[in-house]
Design a protein around this motif. Structure first.
Motif, mmCIF file in Angstrom:
data_model
loop_
_atom_site.group_PDB
_atom_site.id
_atom_site.type_symbol
_atom_site.label_atom_id
_atom_site.label_comp_id
_atom_site.label_asym_id
_atom_site.label_seq_id
_atom_site.Cartn_x
_atom_site.Cartn_y
_atom_site.Cartn_z
ATOM 1 N N SER A 92 0.866 -1.190 0.000
ATOM 2 C CA SER A 92 0.000 0.000 0.000
ATOM 3 C C SER A 92 0.898 1.235 0.000
ATOM 4 C CB SER A 92 -0.894 0.012 1.247
ATOM 5 O OG SER A 92 -1.837 -1.028 1.199
ATOM 6 N N GLN A 94 -0.356 4.544 -1.040
ATOM 7 C CA GLN A 94 -1.102 5.799 -0.916
ATOM 8 C C GLN A 94 -0.921 6.449 0.455
ATOM 9 O OE1 GLN A 94 -2.787 7.411 -3.476
ATOM 10 N NE2 GLN A 94 -2.805 9.045 -1.976
ATOM 11 N N ASP A 95 -0.727 5.641 1.489
ATOM 12 C CA ASP A 95 -0.603 6.183 2.844
ATOM 13 C C ASP A 95 0.839 6.463 3.248
ATOM 14 O OD1 ASP A 95 0.124 3.528 2.910
ATOM 15 O OD2 ASP A 95 -0.846 3.097 4.830
ATOM 16 N N VAL A 128 7.609 7.046 -5.639
ATOM 17 C CA VAL A 128 6.626 7.621 -4.714
ATOM 18 C C VAL A 128 7.004 9.072 -4.435
ATOM 19 C CG1 VAL A 128 5.630 7.511 -2.396
ATOM 20 C CG2 VAL A 128 6.119 5.397 -3.644
ATOM 21 N N ASN A 131 4.823 13.514 0.092
ATOM 22 C CA ASN A 131 3.535 14.073 0.507
ATOM 23 C C ASN A 131 3.676 14.765 1.861
ATOM 24 O OD1 ASN A 131 0.763 14.541 0.029
ATOM 25 N ND2 ASN A 131 0.184 12.855 1.380
ATOM 26 N N ARG A 136 0.055 15.952 -2.421
ATOM 27 C CA ARG A 136 0.425 15.049 -3.515
ATOM 28 C C ARG A 136 -0.802 14.730 -4.378
ATOM 29 N NH1 ARG A 136 3.174 9.974 -1.271
ATOM 30 N NH2 ARG A 136 1.057 9.438 -0.629
ATOM 31 N N GLN A 138 -0.448 12.385 -6.952
ATOM 32 C CA GLN A 138 -0.101 11.094 -7.557
ATOM 33 C C GLN A 138 -1.087 9.997 -7.133
ATOM 34 O OE1 GLN A 138 3.701 9.658 -6.174
ATOM 35 N NE2 GLN A 138 4.042 8.405 -8.010
ATOM 36 N N ASP A 139 -1.509 9.188 -8.106
ATOM 37 C CA ASP A 139 -2.364 8.027 -7.812
ATOM 38 C C ASP A 139 -1.479 6.858 -7.396
ATOM 39 O OD1 ASP A 139 -4.898 9.046 -8.247
ATOM 40 O OD2 ASP A 139 -4.803 8.699 -10.400
ATOM 41 N N LEU A 140 -1.740 6.332 -6.216
ATOM 42 C CA LEU A 140 -0.941 5.230 -5.698
ATOM 43 C C LEU A 140 -1.861 4.134 -5.155
ATOM 44 C CD1 LEU A 140 1.777 7.328 -3.841
ATOM 45 C CD2 LEU A 140 2.120 5.974 -5.917
ATOM 46 N N MET A 142 -3.597 1.022 -2.932
ATOM 47 C CA MET A 142 -3.861 0.568 -1.566
ATOM 48 C C MET A 142 -4.354 -0.865 -1.662
ATOM 49 S SD MET A 142 -3.216 2.648 0.948
ATOM 50 C CE MET A 142 -4.176 1.919 2.275
ATOM 51 N N TYR A 175 -6.248 -4.824 -5.093
ATOM 52 C CA TYR A 175 -6.137 -3.407 -4.750
ATOM 53 C C TYR A 175 -7.513 -2.754 -4.765
ATOM 54 C CZ TYR A 175 -1.124 -4.089 -5.462
ATOM 55 O OH TYR A 175 0.167 -4.533 -5.362
ATOM 56 N N ASP A 177 -8.468 -0.201 -6.298
ATOM 57 C CA ASP A 177 -8.819 0.383 -7.591
ATOM 58 C C ASP A 177 -8.293 -0.506 -8.720
ATOM 59 O OD1 ASP A 177 -8.958 2.103 -9.959
ATOM 60 O OD2 ASP A 177 -9.339 3.739 -8.548
#
Length: 204
Positions: A92, A94-95, A128, A131, A136, A138-140, A142, A175, A177
Motif C-alpha cells: 500500500s 497511498q498512505d 513515490v 507528501n 500530492r 499522484q495516484d498510488l 492501496m 487493490y 482500484d
C-alpha cells in the motif's frame, strides 16, 4: 512627506511579515512528519502500533495481539497474520509520506533490514512522490483483500544456519482500484524464527 515615509515603512514591515509567514510554512515540518506515537504494543514479540496507521492496519494489529496472547500460540495463524500485515503495509503506497517511508519493516529479519530498505527504495518505492505537505496528486495503490493461498513448513537456510521449521507462505491480494491491476498481486514469503518472534527472510 513624513506620513508618506511612515506608510512606506509600515507597508515594508507588512510585506516582510507576509514573506516570513510563507517562508516558515514552506520550511517548517508538516504535521504529517511529526514523530508518530506508539499507541499499542506486543512487548514480548517486539511489535508496536503507531497512531499514523489506518484503521485497517490497526484492526490487523489487534488480531495479531489476540493470536499471540494465547498460552499456546498457533504458529500457522501467527505466520499467516504477519504475512497479511506485511503485504498490506508494504504494497500500500497511498498512505506513505515519501519513498523512504517503507512499510512492513517490523516483520523483516533484523539482520537484513538495511538491504531490504535499500532494495525497496530503489524499486517498488522509487517513484513515490513526497507528501510531506499533504498536497500530492499522484495516484498510488492501496491493498484491499489479502488471501493466504497456502502455508507449509519448509527447511530454510538463513545466515549460514538452517531452520527446519521455517514457513513458506503463498499469498495473493487485490487493490482498491482496478487501475492497479498491473501491480504485483502474488508473492511467496519465507519466515523463520529468532527467539520466539517470526520474521520474513525472503520475498519472492
Amino acid at each position: 512627506m513624513k506620513r508618506k515615509k511612515i506608510c512606506l515603512v509600515v507597508l515594508f514591515i507588512i510585506l516582510i511579515g507576509i514573506g516570513g509567514y510563507f517562508l516558515f510554512q514552506k520550511l517548517a515540518p508538516a504535521k504529517e512528519t511529526e514523530g508518530a506515537k506508539v499507541i499499542s504494543s506486543i512487548k514480548e514479540y517486539g511489535y508496536t502500533l503507531k497512531d499514523n496507521k489506518n484503521e485497517t492496519y490497526k484492526k490487523m494489529f489487534d488480531e495479531l495481539k489476540e493470536i499471540l496472547k494465547e498460552d499456546s500460540v498457533d504458529e500457522e495463524k501467527y505466520a499467516s497474520q504477519i504475512s497479511k500485515m506485511f503485504i498490506y503495509d508494504f504494497f500500500s503506497l497511498q498512505d506513505k509520506i515519501a519513498k523512504n517511508d517503507v512499510g512492513g519493516v517490523d516483520f523483516i529479519y533484523p539482520e537484513i533490514v538495511s538491504n531490504f530498505l535499500e532494495n525497496a527504495e530503489s524499486t517498488y518505492y522509487k517513484y513515490v512522490e513526497s507528501n510531506i505537505y499533504g498536497n500530492r496528486k499522484q495516484d498510488l495503490p492501496m491493498v484491499e483483500d489479502i488471501t493466504i493461498d497456502s502455508i507449509e513448513n519448509v527447511s530454510y537456510n538463513v545466515l549460514e544456519k538452517t531452520d527446519p521449521k521455517a514457513y513458506q507462505v503463498n499469498v495473493s491480494w487485490t487493490y482498491t482500484d482496478s487501475k492497479f491491476l498491473d501491480y504485483q498481486s502474488k508473492a511467496t514469503l519465507f519466515l523463520t524464527k529468532k527467539n520466539k518472534t517470526l520474521y520474513i527472510v525472503e520475498l519472492q
